[in-house]
Scaffold this active site. Structure first.
Site, PDB file in Angstrom:
ATOM      1  CB  SER A  12      -0.723  -0.014   1.352  1.00 17.85           C
ATOM      2  OG  SER A  12      -1.830  -1.106   1.303  1.00 17.85           O
TER       3      SER A  12
HETATM    4  N1  SAH Z   1      -0.992  -4.134   3.713  1.00 19.21           N
HETATM    5  C1  SAH Z   1      -0.625  -4.775   2.434  1.00 19.21           C
HETATM    6  C2  SAH Z   1      -1.609  -4.727   1.272  1.00 19.21           C
HETATM    7  C3  SAH Z   1      -1.371  -5.917   0.313  1.00 19.21           C
HETATM    8  S1  SAH Z   1      -2.353  -5.865  -1.033  1.00 19.21           S
HETATM    9  C4  SAH Z   1       0.561  -4.016   2.095  1.00 19.21           C
HETATM   10  O1  SAH Z   1       0.664  -2.879   2.307  1.00 19.21           O
HETATM   11  O2  SAH Z   1       1.675  -4.815   1.535  1.00 19.21           O
HETATM   12  C5  SAH Z   1      -3.846  -6.579  -0.144  1.00 19.21           C
HETATM   13  C6  SAH Z   1      -3.339  -8.054   0.225  1.00 19.21           C
HETATM   14  O3  SAH Z   1      -4.768  -8.795   0.343  1.00 19.21           O
HETATM   15  C7  SAH Z   1      -2.990  -9.093  -1.059  1.00 19.21           C
HETATM   16  O4  SAH Z   1      -1.649  -9.489  -0.562  1.00 19.21           O
HETATM   17  C8  SAH Z   1      -3.963  -9.986  -1.168  1.00 19.21           C
HETATM   18  O5  SAH Z   1      -3.325 -11.543  -1.453  1.00 19.21           O
HETATM   19  C9  SAH Z   1      -4.678 -10.088   0.134  1.00 19.21           C
HETATM   20  N2  SAH Z   1      -6.121 -10.662  -0.027  1.00 19.21           N
HETATM   21  C10 SAH Z   1      -7.037 -10.488  -0.749  1.00 19.21           C
HETATM   22  N3  SAH Z   1      -8.198 -11.070  -0.488  1.00 19.21           N
HETATM   23  C11 SAH Z   1      -7.698 -11.709   0.669  1.00 19.21           C
HETATM   24  C12 SAH Z   1      -8.569 -12.501   1.658  1.00 19.21           C
HETATM   25  N4  SAH Z   1      -9.826 -12.734   1.385  1.00 19.21           N
HETATM   26  N5  SAH Z   1      -7.808 -12.970   2.742  1.00 19.21           N
HETATM   27  C13 SAH Z   1      -6.670 -12.767   2.877  1.00 19.21           C
HETATM   28  N6  SAH Z   1      -5.815 -11.896   2.139  1.00 19.21           N
HETATM   29  C14 SAH Z   1      -6.527 -11.469   1.070  1.00 19.21           C
END
Ligand code: SAH
Length: 229
Positions: A72
């Site tokens: 993010s």
């Molecule tokens: N806070 C993280 C954001 C990553 S993007 C950062 O800053 O790095 C969002 C993440 O949510 C991705 O890694 C994706 O694989 C995950 N995601 C999407 N749907 C999900 C679910 N149902 N359960 C767990 N993770 C999920």
């Protein structure tokens, strides 16, 4: 002293700290929470990026981390963390471990962090990074985070870092009375960062700002084309 500002802005971050540049940018964009800025200062965002993307660590932007996912934007990490209003005693559930950058920030400001990621590869990579940084109050799970993590519920705070089509009800059920959940809600191209407080069992919602996250894929999110990993 007459005329002195009773709430002076926090001092600018020291250049020696690994997250100084990020903290400075976020502060320039209007985030003034001293605890959140101090937590950002403690981490080098480059450590959470794949080697080929490390040169972009100081951009105030989302950056690819593989598997079509992104770390993010630092400003968004800061705003979400401020909205969680952590005092240090909370048990926090994070959905979407991703790069682990937000997880690290939460672990600095809360008592315990429970983080769920649907991609095993991402979760395992984050464990490697954060174990190396001696973060010991983080618990990892691989699976569909829209179902929450019932074994450790209820949570004082829940942070969803992927875009939900609507308020995920199973997650809301795992929030304590008076607890706060922060979740981007909207369609697949744009969402509204939403702060939801549980009041007498009911959600009281407030929109904070427009945002754009990758999809929350799962039972109580968007349908996924393929199983993760
Ligand atoms: N806070 C993280 C954001 C990553 S993007 C950062 O800053 O790095 C969002 C993440 O949510 C991705 O890694 C994706 O694989 C995950 N995601 C999407 N749907 C999900 C679910 N149902 N359960 C767990 N993770 C999920």
């Amino acid at each position: 002293m007459p005329g002195e500002n009773p709430n002076p802005p926090p001092p600018p971050p020291s250049d020696a700290s690994p997250g100084a540049a990020i903290a400075r940018q976020v502060r320039a964009r209007g985030v003034s929470d001293a605890r959140v800025l101090a937590a950002l200062e403690r981490y080098d965002r480059a450590r959470f990026l794949p080697p080929q993307e490390r040169g972009r660590a100081h951009e105030d932007a989302a950056v690819p981390i593989g598997l079509e996912q992104t770390i993010s934007q630092p400003f968004m990490v800061a705003v979400m963390t401020v909205e969680l209003a952590l005092t240090g005693t909370e048990r926090v559930l994070e959905i979407g471990t991703g790069s682990g950058y937000q997880t690290a920030i939460l672990s600095e400001l809360a008592a315990e962090v429970f983080t769920v990621e649907r991609h095993a590869l991402l979760s395992l990579r984050v464990r490697g990074v954060l174990d190396g940084l001696n973060r010991e109050n983080i618990h990892y799970s691989i699976g569909d985070g829209t179902l929450g993590w019932p074994e450790h519920a209820p949570y004082d705070r829940i942070l969803v870092t992927a875009a939900a089509p609507r308020l995920p009800t199973k997650l809301f059920a795992q929030l304590v009375e008076g607890g706060v959940m922060v979740v981007p809600i909207g369609d697949q191209t744009s969402q509204s960062l939403t702060v939801v407080r549980k009041q007498r069992g009911e959600p009281i919602s407030r929109s904070v700002l427009p945002c754009r996250f990758v999809k929350l894929i799962g039972d109580d999110g968007w349908p996924g084309a393929h199983a993760a990993d």
